[in-house]
Design an enzyme around this catalytic site. Structure first.
Site, PDB file in Angstrom:
ATOM      1  N   ASP A  46       3.323 -11.568  29.662  1.00 43.15           N
ATOM      2  CA  ASP A  46       3.553 -12.678  30.858  1.00 43.15           C
ATOM      3  C   ASP A  46       3.229 -12.116  31.982  1.00 43.15           C
ATOM      4  O   ASP A  46       3.288 -10.802  32.276  1.00 43.15           O
ATOM      5  CB  ASP A  46       5.149 -12.953  30.966  1.00 43.15           C
ATOM      6  CG  ASP A  46       5.430 -14.302  31.814  1.00 43.15           C
ATOM      7  OD1 ASP A  46       4.407 -14.880  32.201  1.00 43.15           O
ATOM      8  OD2 ASP A  46       6.490 -14.273  32.318  1.00 43.15           O
TER       9      ASP A  46
ATOM     10  N   HIS B  39      -5.988 -13.800  33.081  1.00 46.64           N
ATOM     11  CA  HIS B  39      -5.786 -13.828  31.456  1.00 46.64           C
ATOM     12  C   HIS B  39      -6.941 -12.883  30.864  1.00 46.64           C
ATOM     13  O   HIS B  39      -6.769 -12.116  30.076  1.00 46.64           O
ATOM     14  CB  HIS B  39      -6.245 -15.268  31.096  1.00 46.64           C
ATOM     15  CG  HIS B  39      -5.148 -16.169  31.272  1.00 46.64           C
ATOM     16  ND1 HIS B  39      -3.915 -15.945  31.113  1.00 46.64           N
ATOM     17  CD2 HIS B  39      -5.012 -17.369  31.846  1.00 46.64           C
ATOM     18  CE1 HIS B  39      -3.015 -16.982  31.481  1.00 46.64           C
ATOM     19  NE2 HIS B  39      -3.898 -17.777  31.941  1.00 46.64           N
TER      20      HIS B  39
ATOM     21  N   LEU C 156      -2.196  -0.309  12.289  1.00 47.94           N
ATOM     22  CA  LEU C 156      -1.347  -1.368  13.027  1.00 47.94           C
ATOM     23  C   LEU C 156      -1.535  -2.604  12.544  1.00 47.94           C
ATOM     24  O   LEU C 156      -2.953  -3.042  12.188  1.00 47.94           O
ATOM     25  CB  LEU C 156      -1.291  -1.325  14.467  1.00 47.94           C
ATOM     26  CG  LEU C 156      -0.575  -2.422  15.370  1.00 47.94           C
ATOM     27  CD1 LEU C 156       0.864  -1.874  15.712  1.00 47.94           C
ATOM     28  CD2 LEU C 156      -1.523  -2.740  16.617  1.00 47.94           C
TER      29      LEU C 156
HETATM   30  C1  FPP Z   1       1.610 -15.965  30.296  1.00 51.31           C
HETATM   31  O1  FPP Z   1       1.242 -15.630  31.605  1.00 51.31           O
HETATM   32  C2  FPP Z   1       0.440 -15.662  29.482  1.00 51.31           C
HETATM   33  C3  FPP Z   1      -0.110 -16.513  28.678  1.00 51.31           C
HETATM   34  C4  FPP Z   1       0.256 -17.858  28.641  1.00 51.31           C
HETATM   35  C5  FPP Z   1      -1.433 -16.463  27.920  1.00 51.31           C
HETATM   36  C6  FPP Z   1      -1.441 -15.012  27.327  1.00 51.31           C
HETATM   37  C7  FPP Z   1      -2.579 -14.568  26.833  1.00 51.31           C
HETATM   38  C8  FPP Z   1      -3.463 -13.418  27.259  1.00 51.31           C
HETATM   39  C9  FPP Z   1      -2.765 -12.354  27.514  1.00 51.31           C
HETATM   40  C10 FPP Z   1      -4.765 -13.526  27.012  1.00 51.31           C
HETATM   41  C11 FPP Z   1      -5.227 -12.327  25.753  1.00 51.31           C
HETATM   42  C12 FPP Z   1      -4.747 -13.264  24.489  1.00 51.31           C
HETATM   43  C13 FPP Z   1      -5.932 -13.066  23.466  1.00 51.31           C
HETATM   44  C14 FPP Z   1      -5.388 -13.461  22.095  1.00 51.31           C
HETATM   45  C15 FPP Z   1      -7.124 -13.526  23.837  1.00 51.31           C
HETATM   46  P1  FPP Z   1       1.175 -16.543  32.759  1.00 51.31           P
HETATM   47  O2  FPP Z   1      -0.270 -17.186  32.845  1.00 51.31           O
HETATM   48  O3  FPP Z   1       2.198 -17.784  32.439  1.00 51.31           O
HETATM   49  O4  FPP Z   1       1.644 -15.985  34.042  1.00 51.31           O
HETATM   50  P2  FPP Z   1       2.206 -16.243  35.191  1.00 51.31           P
HETATM   51  O5  FPP Z   1       3.653 -16.461  34.757  1.00 51.31           O
HETATM   52  O6  FPP Z   1       2.182 -15.318  35.993  1.00 51.31           O
HETATM   53  O7  FPP Z   1       1.569 -17.589  35.762  1.00 51.31           O
END
Ligand code: FPP
Length: 251
Positions: free
Chosen positions: A31, A48, A142
């Site tokens: 997150d 991301h 892993l």
């Molecule tokens: C939450 O942060 C994150 C996600 C919904 C996406 C997680 C994805 C990645 C880390 C990309 C890598 C993964 C792969 C498999 C390519 P948020 O966007 O909700 O953050 P915020 O709470 O700060 O808005």
């Protein structure tokens, strides 16, 4: 283990880590990507992208550290509610991640699997999932479980339907249902429950992640946003875990 000993020798890892009590399974809610980008005046998709880089670094480190399973929440059943442009960016990133997986992760002896209902993802992504799962299946390090279109409640619902179907077909009776049967009908079948659940990004909720599996998991939160998350934070979480007294409801 030799790698850990070398890290100790080089003093790159805290000597306080008990190498005999390394967690078997770590789960992470990745997150904070959006906030990381916002703080820098950048589009959320850049956050991301940085999050994906962190995932590569952390997976490699967890393997070297002796962790057997790492389960990461990459896309939830609720994430479809985000603007189409963000969903598309996440899907493009996922595709790119999978296409290059054997170089950046597979080469590190990491085995890649997915959990969640991937049937609704694009044909191209599904093809890559099959390819990457197959190409890394002999890797002995892993096991990286990427949760895609995953939701804890929908996973339990899916398990209930499977079990009810088996009752309907008279393969089992109601009395045969036990916790093991439920576990065996989850996407995580055969994977031990997580020892630690790490949530970066300041929030302290489960967000529908591994609801059944985290019954006795130790939860570790940090304000650090996922793109800023480093191996030192894994070590910090493991040290904290090693100082906890897991009683599983006993004394
Ligand atoms: C939450 O942060 C994150 C996600 C919904 C996406 C997680 C994805 C990645 C880390 C990309 C890598 C993964 C792969 C498999 C390519 P948020 O966007 O909700 O953050 P915020 O709470 O700060 O808005």
């Amino acid at each position: 283990m030799n790698f850990i000993k070398n890290m100790f020798k080089k003093n790159t890892i805290s000597t306080k880590v008990d190498t005999k009590n390394i967690p078997v399974h770590i789960a992470i809610i990745m997150d904070g990507n959006g906030r990381w980008a916002k703080k820098r005046g950048l589009p959320r998709s850049i956050g991301h992208n940085e999050g994906a880089k962190t995932l590569k670094t952390i997976s490699t480190f967890c393997g070297e550290f002796g962790i057997k399973y790492l389960t990461v929440y990459a896309f939830s059943t609720e994430n479809w509610k985000r603007p189409k442009s963000e969903v598309d960016a996440l899907m493009d990133l996922l595709l790119d991640f999978l296409k290059n997986a054997e170089t950046h992760i597979g080469g590190k002896d990491v085995r890649i699997q997915t959990i969640g209902d991937v049937s609704v993802l694009s044909e191209e992504i599904k093809k890559e999932i099959v390819r990457v799962t197959n190409i890394t299946k002999e890797n002995k390090g892993l096991i990286l479980n990427i949760a895609l279109n995953y939701g804890g409640r929908s996973e339990i619902l899916h398990a209930v339907k499977e079990i009810a179907g088996n009752i309907e077909k008279k393969k089992i009776t109601v009395n045969d249902i036990d916790e093991e049967m439920i576990s065996n009908n989850l996407y995580t079948k055969g994977i031990p429950d997580p020892d630690i659940l790490i949530r970066p990004g300041k929030e302290s909720r489960l967000s529908n992640f591994l609801l059944w599996q985290t019954a006795y998991t130790e939860i570790w939160y940090t304000d650090v946003l996922w793109p800023d998350f480093r191996k030192e934070h894994i070590i910090e979480a493991v040290l904290d875990y090693q100082n906890r007294n897991r009683r599983y409801g006993g004394l």
